[in-house]
Enzyme design. Structure first.
Site, PDB file in Angstrom:
ATOM      1  CB  SER A 101      -0.890   0.009   1.078  1.00  0.00           C
ATOM      2  OG  SER A 101      -1.806   0.935   1.126  1.00  0.00           O
ATOM      3  CG  ASP A 151      -7.546  -1.571  -3.592  1.00  0.00           C
ATOM      4  OD1 ASP A 151      -8.051  -0.839  -2.957  1.00  0.00           O
ATOM      5  OD2 ASP A 151      -6.586  -2.044  -3.583  1.00  0.00           O
ATOM      6  CG  HIS A 182      -5.679  -1.665  -0.158  1.00  0.00           C
ATOM      7  ND1 HIS A 182      -5.168  -1.293  -1.243  1.00  0.00           N
ATOM      8  CD2 HIS A 182      -4.954  -0.989   0.813  1.00  0.00           C
ATOM      9  CE1 HIS A 182      -4.308  -0.535  -1.231  1.00  0.00           C
ATOM     10  NE2 HIS A 182      -4.170  -0.396   0.185  1.00  0.00           N
TER      11      HIS A 182
HETATM   12  C1  MLT Z   1      -1.204   6.096  -0.286  1.00  0.00           C
HETATM   13  O1  MLT Z   1      -1.721   7.153   0.279  1.00  0.00           O
HETATM   14  O2  MLT Z   1      -0.236   5.925  -0.367  1.00  0.00           O
HETATM   15  C2  MLT Z   1      -2.441   5.181  -0.669  1.00  0.00           C
HETATM   16  O3  MLT Z   1      -3.720   5.990  -0.399  1.00  0.00           O
HETATM   17  C3  MLT Z   1      -2.423   4.033   0.035  1.00  0.00           C
HETATM   18  C4  MLT Z   1      -2.725   4.216   1.422  1.00  0.00           C
HETATM   19  O4  MLT Z   1      -3.579   4.568   2.080  1.00  0.00           O
HETATM   20  O5  MLT Z   1      -1.663   4.068   2.281  1.00  0.00           O
END
Ligand code: MLT
Length: 202
Positions: A101, A151, A182
């Site tokens: 992520s 996702d 996710h």
């Molecule tokens: C980010 O901000 O990198 C993406 O939205 C993934 C997350 O929520 O960490």
């Protein structure tokens, strides 16, 4: 940056771990243990705090990225990776980045935006950060990447654009579709492990 380092067996691959939002340097240790049980591990904690949660760069709401922070934190992360690698006598070539992520997002950005000696990555549920990358050739870079059409964070356009970015730069891409949004799934861990085992050891 805060990090965890643990030397593993010479005969195992080296894993560089980057957690998702709200994680820390310990969050992906179990994943790493599954992927490569005797790996040398270098795992960073993102230095940005969002409501008490660790991240690798700032955002102003879901998927509203702070590009100044992204640039600064990517430079800092690369500096720290280089410093620890030098201290521990590990070549940058020999790391396999494993990001989930937010950690996968900064990993993809680092690989696409800079000329580094980092060459391998397992990116769990990353997304395009809507950056125009410089034209460069990544034919010697191998990326394994997972995504899910359900996702709620990564839209299909966001994953398609990231795949295009890697394809434009001619990176070797292996894609894995998952079916539970996710989340990390056992099936994708098994697929990533199998891909990892096909890479040469250092
Ligand atoms: C980010 O901000 O990198 C993406 O939205 C993934 C997350 O929520 O960490």
């Amino acid at each position: 940056m805060e990090y965890f380092f643990q030397a593993g067996k010479q005969t195992s691959r080296n894993l560089l771990l980057l957690h998702g939002t709200g994680g820390d340097e310990y969050s992906l240790l179990e994943t790493a243990q599954f992927l490569e049980p005797d790996a040398t591990i270098l795992s960073f904690r993102g230095s940005i705090k969002e409501d008490g949660m660790n991240r690798f760069f700032r955002r102003n709401g879901l998927n509203q990225f702070d590009y100044q922070s992204l640039a600064e934190e990517t430079a800092l992360l690369y500096h720290e990776i280089s410093a620890v690698s030098q201290k521990e006598n590990i070549s940058l070539h020999d790391w396999v980045i494993v990001g989930y992520s937010n950690g996968a997002n900064i990993a993809a950005h680092l690989l696409l935006s800079r000329n580094t000696e980092l060459r391998k990555g397992i990116l769990f549920h990353p997304m395009s950060l809507n950056v125009n990358y410089p034209a460069k050739i990544m034919t010697d870079t191998q990326i394994w990447l997972s995504y899910s059409k359900t996702d709620p964070i990564v839209s299909s356009i966001a994953i398609t654009n990231l795949i295009k970015d890697f394809e434009m730069q001619k990176a070797h891409l292996t894609l894995q579709e998952t079916f539970t949004g996710h989340q990390l799934t056992k099936a994708e861990l098994i697929a990533a492990k199998s891909w990892l085992s096909s890479l040469s050891v250092n």
